[in-house]
Design a protein around this motif. Structure first.
Motif, short mmCIF file in Angstrom:
data_model
loop_
_atom_site.label_atom_id
_atom_site.label_comp_id
_atom_site.label_asym_id
_atom_site.label_seq_id
_atom_site.Cartn_x
_atom_site.Cartn_y
_atom_site.Cartn_z
N GLU A 100 43.96 97.85 27.48
CA GLU A 100 44.86 98.27 26.41
C GLU A 100 46.16 98.82 26.99
O GLU A 100 47.25 98.56 26.46
CB GLU A 100 44.21 99.38 25.57
N TYR A 101 46.03 99.60 28.07
CA TYR A 101 47.23 100.19 28.66
C TYR A 101 48.16 99.09 29.19
O TYR A 101 49.38 99.15 28.99
CB TYR A 101 46.86 101.17 29.78
N LEU A 102 47.59 98.10 29.82
CA LEU A 102 48.42 97.02 30.36
C LEU A 102 49.09 96.24 29.23
O LEU A 102 50.25 95.84 29.34
CB LEU A 102 47.59 96.10 31.26
N GLY A 106 53.05 95.72 28.66
CA GLY A 106 53.62 94.39 28.45
C GLY A 106 54.49 94.35 27.20
O GLY A 106 55.56 93.74 27.19
N GLU A 107 54.02 95.03 26.15
CA GLU A 107 54.80 95.06 24.91
C GLU A 107 56.14 95.75 25.11
O GLU A 107 57.13 95.39 24.47
CB GLU A 107 54.01 95.80 23.82
N ARG A 116 51.01 88.13 27.88
CA ARG A 116 50.34 89.34 28.35
C ARG A 116 48.92 89.02 28.78
O ARG A 116 48.49 89.40 29.86
CB ARG A 116 50.32 90.39 27.23
N ASN A 117 48.20 88.30 27.92
CA ASN A 117 46.81 87.97 28.24
C ASN A 117 46.71 87.32 29.60
O ASN A 117 45.87 87.69 30.43
CB ASN A 117 46.25 87.02 27.18
N LYS A 118 47.58 86.36 29.83
CA LYS A 118 47.54 85.60 31.07
C LYS A 118 47.81 86.50 32.27
O LYS A 118 47.07 86.52 33.26
CB LYS A 118 48.61 84.49 31.01
N LYS A 119 48.88 87.29 32.12
CA LYS A 119 49.31 88.15 33.23
C LYS A 119 48.26 89.23 33.51
O LYS A 119 47.96 89.52 34.68
CB LYS A 119 50.65 88.80 32.86
N ILE A 120 47.71 89.80 32.45
CA ILE A 120 46.79 90.93 32.64
C ILE A 120 45.50 90.47 33.34
O ILE A 120 44.99 91.15 34.22
CB ILE A 120 46.51 91.61 31.27
N THR A 121 45.01 89.30 32.96
CA THR A 121 43.82 88.78 33.63
C THR A 121 44.07 88.68 35.13
O THR A 121 43.23 89.08 35.95
CB THR A 121 43.47 87.38 33.07
N ILE A 155 53.43 94.28 35.86
CA ILE A 155 53.24 93.51 34.63
C ILE A 155 54.42 92.58 34.36
O ILE A 155 54.25 91.50 33.81
CB ILE A 155 52.99 94.47 33.44
N ASN A 156 55.62 93.00 34.77
CA ASN A 156 56.81 92.20 34.47
C ASN A 156 57.20 91.32 35.64
O ASN A 156 58.31 90.81 35.68
CB ASN A 156 57.97 93.12 34.11
#
Lengths: 310, 263, 222
Positions: A100-102, A106-107, A116-121, A155-156
């Motif tokens: 959730e934090y990530l 991302g938001e 976001r999903n892709k990057k966070i995984t 994240i970015n």
């Protein structure tokens, strides 16, 4: 090429305490870091490392001077699209889970859900938190927080990663994990700027270091040149050697100590080490260990402080 | 530019939702249980002692409780949720991202409003249920009073954010509470100042009247309970007054926050 | 946001806010009725959560503004008694509202009954003050010419410490009006003895003279 970080005459005075006494936290800092460098910002606690980083990340404002990131002033908010930042002893919203934090981070960059999903995984994989990603951050250990902190900083997909004491308070295992991640980033050609007061951390990662003491920059350069002239005492421990043989080596050493089952020879000039080793081999002396003794960062800091006072 | 705008909106939304999550997960809304218990206790007492105007009393108590609980939430949440970010340094990684400080404050504010909306909706639901049990009908006057309570709470939350943009939570709490209390007395103080004869007192009370929020403007509880006529113009101007006040206070908060150094 | 933009916005919004305040001020219509919804002191006491004194002070200020606005306006004071009795319910030791109520309610608002109710509470709170019974007596006599009801109050006032000499002679005058000449005489003589003011002495002597001559007439009439 535009430097990743360019700091010009950066000065910060801080008012603190009940009487609001003015303290010089940073005085006339000048620094230029080319892209792709892993830069270690070294200094004892309270030297001005965190102050510098806060000025770079827009958390505080300079009294005078300026800082540019990729040629743009840090007050320009668009600069931060290219930065990743991990604060010192980070603390995150403990009611959120790692994932959730990530997502939240991302938001803030305006990333779409899919992106976001892709990057966070990927990031969770990178920092090794796959099993714990769904748990609330309040259940995380210090090392895990540091790693989720690294993940949020990435994240970015930043060009420049600023890390404030990324390894402090971690156990050896945690240090290694964080170090590996930084090395991985370095391998990708990112610019890494990190502060530490522990020399060995810097040694293993940095191309360049800057040493800051009491708010002013002492020296900048690569670690070897900064430290090597003062690193040349070497201790050679030997075993199973006769009194007569010992007299052969003794003149080469600056001092000789009797240790258990043998001797410790100390030489001050690294240049004679090959000669000594050849001699030892010829005499069939058993070499237990060769330990180079370098000055510690603490010694350098002390020296700098002494130098400033005199 | 468009992309920047979108990122800004996305950031404000993310911060607002995160603030609401924090309020919910830190069990702020648990005080709804106290509200429910209080209302039930009142209605039980009323059943025991039949003194005629039971409907009136249940409405008085309901509106007063919604107002009071709302004020407590607005002050406590308004102050603690901004301060905590600074104190626990969760704001550091946030502001190092492309998030304007003003976006941070607006996001926080919207999150607090969201919390207040949910809180008021739940309390109102329970309240209307109780009124329906007593009266067998829906009293739309009460709805207007509750809407105005929400406007009042929005103003108080903005004041709380303003104070916590530069002050400690204890001080902010005291300041906000003082504004709440004095805000209900400003027109009274102005009359007092006008009749006091002293020019200094008169100017001072006038100053308070125009600077502090005139919270009595949002108090339609009496009108609602007694079904007194409410002028639509007055109602709309009062809402507009609240909106303008909120914008002004939030802009001041931004001014204070914009240049703040974080430890 | 640019600082200059923010400041400009602030100025604009503040001006608008001021205008709306002015506009809303024109809607003042429930002002008087708001007093109507103050519960009686019996309920206000516990509701004040221990701040009775402060609340009564605030109500006192409210009283003054209420009085002031109506004094300049319609001259009607329908809620004056209510709010004053709230103040003394909350803070019975607060003495000024008794004077204020006793005088203003009777002379300005023409509510002598209510004035006397307030004064009676004043006597309860401060039995040693001569003013309260004096005002009650005064109200009875001034508004209704009811000397019989006024006399005992003025008498009571006269007996309290600090009461001026004219009160004693006033008791005499009142008893004289009622026809209780013996009691009147007693008060006149007492006042005559105690006063050192030549003018008052002279006036009292005239009154005594009057009673004595009336008695003689009465006696010869038999």
């Amino acid at each position: 090429m535009t430097p990743a970080i360019e700091i010009k005459h950066l000065t910060k005075k801080i008012r603190s305490g009940f009487l609001m006494k003015e303290v010089m936290a940073l005085s006339d800092l000048n620094l230029s870091i080319p892209p792709g460098t892993a830069f270690g910002f070294l200094g004892p606690n309270g030297a001005g490392k965190t102050t510098t980083i806060k000025l770079l990340t827009g958390l505080s404002f300079p009294t005078s001077g300026e800082a540019l990131i990729f040629g743009r002033p840090v007050s320009d908010i668009s600069v931060r699209m290219k930065i990743g930042f991990l604060p010192e002893r980070p603390y995150f919203y403990d009611y959120l889970s790692g994932t959730e934090y990530l997502h939240f981070c991302g938001e803030l960059f305006g990333m779409t859900r899919a992106a976001r999903n892709k990057k966070i995984t990927k990031l969770i994989e990178l920092v090794g938190l796959k099993e714990k990603a769904g748990e609330q951050l309040r259940k995380y250990s210090k090392g895990m927080l540091q790693r989720i902190g690294l993940a949020q900083a990435l994240i970015n997909d930043p060009e420049l990663i600023i890390l404030d004491e990324p390894m402090s308070g971690l156990d050896p295992m945690g240090r290694k994990q964080v170090r590996d991640i930084i090395l991985h980033l370095k391998g990708q050609g990112k610019t890494v700027f990190f502060s530490t007061h522990v020399l060995s951390d810097a040694e293993m990662i940095c191309d360049q270091v800057g040493i800051i003491v009491q708010g002013s920059l002492q020296s900048v350069g690569d670690l070897e040149t900064l430290l090597s002239p003062k690193t040349c005492s070497i201790e050679v421990s030997i075993k199973g050697v006769s009194e007569s043989a010992l007299s052969l080596f003794k003149p080469m050493a600056s001092s000789t100590k009797i240790a258990d089952e043998g001797y410790v020879l100390r030489i001050d000039d690294a240049g004679i080490l090959p000669k000594l080793l050849a001699l030892l081999q010829a005499e069939k002396v058993q070499i237990v260990s060769i330990i180079p003794h370098r000055e510690t960062l603490e010694d350098i800091f002390m020296e700098e402080i002494r130098g400033r006072q005199s | 530019m468009m992309r920047g705008m979108n990122a800004g909106v996305s950031a404000i939304k993310a911060i607002a939702i995160n603030t609401f999550k924090e309020a919910v997960r830190n069990k702020i809304l648990y005080n709804l249980i106290f509200f429910a218990v209080l209302m039930m206790a009142v209605s039980l007492v009323l059943d025991q002692a039949t003194i005629g105007q039971r409907n009136k009393i249940i409405k008085d108590f309901g509106l007063a409780s919604i107002n009071l609980f709302g004020v407590i939430i607005a002050i406590v949440v308004g102050i603690s949720l901004v301060y905590k970010e600074i104190e626990k340094r969760t704001i550091h990684p946030l502001l190092a991202k492309p998030v304007r400080r003003s976006s941070f404050l607006f996001g926080k504010y919207l999150g607090i409003l969201l919390t207040l909306v949910i809180e008021i909706l739940l309390m109102s639901f329970f309240f209307f249920l109780l009124v329906w049990l007593y009266e067998g009908g829906f009293d739309s006057y009460l709805l207007i009073a509750i809407l105005m309570i929400f406007v009042e709470l929005s103003v108080i939350a903005a004041v709380a954010i303003f104070f916590s943009s530069f002050s400690t939570p204890v001080l902010s709490g005291m300041f906000t509470f003082s504004v709440y209390v004095i805000g209900h007395l400003t027109s009274f103080l102005k009359d007092f100042g006008a009749s006091s004869g002293s020019a200094i007192i008169k100017q001072f009370t006038h100053f308070l009247y125009y600077v502090l929020p005139n919270l009595e403007r949002f108090n339609l509880k009496t009108h609602a309970v007694y079904h007194l006529p409410i002028e639509i113009g007055q109602l709309l101007f009062s809402i507009l007054y609240g909106l303008l006040y909120i914008m002004i206070v939030m802009l001041f908060a931004v001014l204070c926050f914009e240049r703040r150094d974080f430890k | 946001m640019k600082k200059r933009t923010v400041i400009l916005l602030l100025i604009l919004l503040s001006a608008a806010l001021w205008g709306i305040q002015k506009k809303l001020d024109q809607y003042k219509s429930v002002e008087v009725e708001s007093l109507l919804y103050l519960p009686s002191g019996e309920y206000l006491q516990p509701l004040s959560l221990g701040y009775q004194l402060m609340l009564s002070d605030m109500l006192w200020i409210k009283t003054i503004t209420y009085f002031g606005s109506h004094f300049m306006g319609d001259g009607e004071y329908p809620w004056l008694y209510h709010i004053l009795s709230l103040i003394i319910d909350l803070d019975p030791r607060f003495d000024f509202p008794y004077y204020f109520g006793g005088v203003v309610l009777s002379l300005e608002a023409a509510q002598a009954e209510n004035a006397n109710k307030i004064l009676a509470r004043g006597i309860e709170a401060y039995p040693e003050k001569w003013e309260y019974p004096f005002y009650i007596g005064f109200n009875h006599y001034y508004h209704r010419g009811d000397a019989a009801r006024a006399a005992p109050y003025i008498e009571r006032a006269a007996k309290l410490p600090g009461s001026p000499e004219f009160v004693k002679s006033l008791v005499g005058t009142l008893y004289m009006k009622v026809g209780a000449d013996e009691t009147a005489l007693k008060f006149f003589r007492e006042a005559h003895q105690n006063t050192s003011d030549a003018l008052i002495k002279k006036k009292i002597e005239i009154k005594i003279e009057e009673i004595l001559s009336r008695r003689e007439q009465h006696d010869t009439g038999h």
